[in-house]
Design an enzyme around this catalytic site. Sequence first.
Site, PDB file in Angstrom:
ATOM      1  CG  ASN A  33      -0.422  -0.151   2.534  1.00  0.00           C
ATOM      2  OD1 ASN A  33       0.511  -0.908   2.759  1.00  0.00           O
ATOM      3  ND2 ASN A  33      -0.996   0.557   3.498  1.00  0.00           N
ATOM      4  CD  GLU A  42      -1.572   4.962   4.781  1.00  0.00           C
ATOM      5  OE1 GLU A  42      -2.211   4.015   5.273  1.00  0.00           O
ATOM      6  OE2 GLU A  42      -1.021   5.834   5.484  1.00  0.00           O
ATOM      7  CB  CYS A  91      -5.417  -1.159  -1.790  1.00  0.00           C
ATOM      8  SG  CYS A  91      -6.731  -0.232  -0.981  1.00  0.00           S
ATOM      9  CD  GLU A 115      -5.394  -5.929  -1.344  1.00  0.00           C
ATOM     10  OE1 GLU A 115      -5.966  -6.483  -0.403  1.00  0.00           O
ATOM     11  OE2 GLU A 115      -5.010  -4.726  -1.287  1.00  0.00           O
ATOM     12  CB  CYS A 134     -10.831  -2.809   0.954  1.00  0.00           C
ATOM     13  SG  CYS A 134     -10.161  -2.109  -0.574  1.00  0.00           S
ATOM     14  CB  CYS A 148      -8.668  -4.635  -3.147  1.00  0.00           C
ATOM     15  SG  CYS A 148      -7.553  -3.236  -2.909  1.00  0.00           S
TER      16      CYS A 148
END
Length: 149
Positions: A44, A46, A55, A57, A98, A101
Amino acid sequence: MSDEATRLIAAARQAALNAHAPYSRFAVGAALLLRDGSIVTGANVENASYGLSLCAETVAIATASAAGRLRDVVAVGVIGGAMDADGRPTGTGPVSPCGRCRQVLNEAAQLGGIDLPVHCGAAEGDAVRSWRLSELLPAAFGPGDLGLA
């Protein structure tokens, strides 16, 4: 844990060490197994403008796509956990993708004609839960609905 899950969780744990998560302090690593046995990873990333964060993925899928390998994804491994003082993910509970993803993974799954196995592991320990993507995202919308898969 299957050999496939073991390989993917180990690669995801290694990828999570490269997470840039200064805001949430929650590192995630993802690993994609490709048809030829190679593995593509992501962590990830940010951003101070939170909505621009990526993310793990999604990073891994974008990497596979950039290499022309989006249709070659055959399995996924994901781990995550709160970062300790040294930036290493911690925790013994499996983390799953999530919703966003799951949808991104579905694109590769439908294009490749496979119901992806998704292996969700913990940052530490042996806890792993495995699902098929169709279990995590039932009745998914994707390229098949547009006549493209």
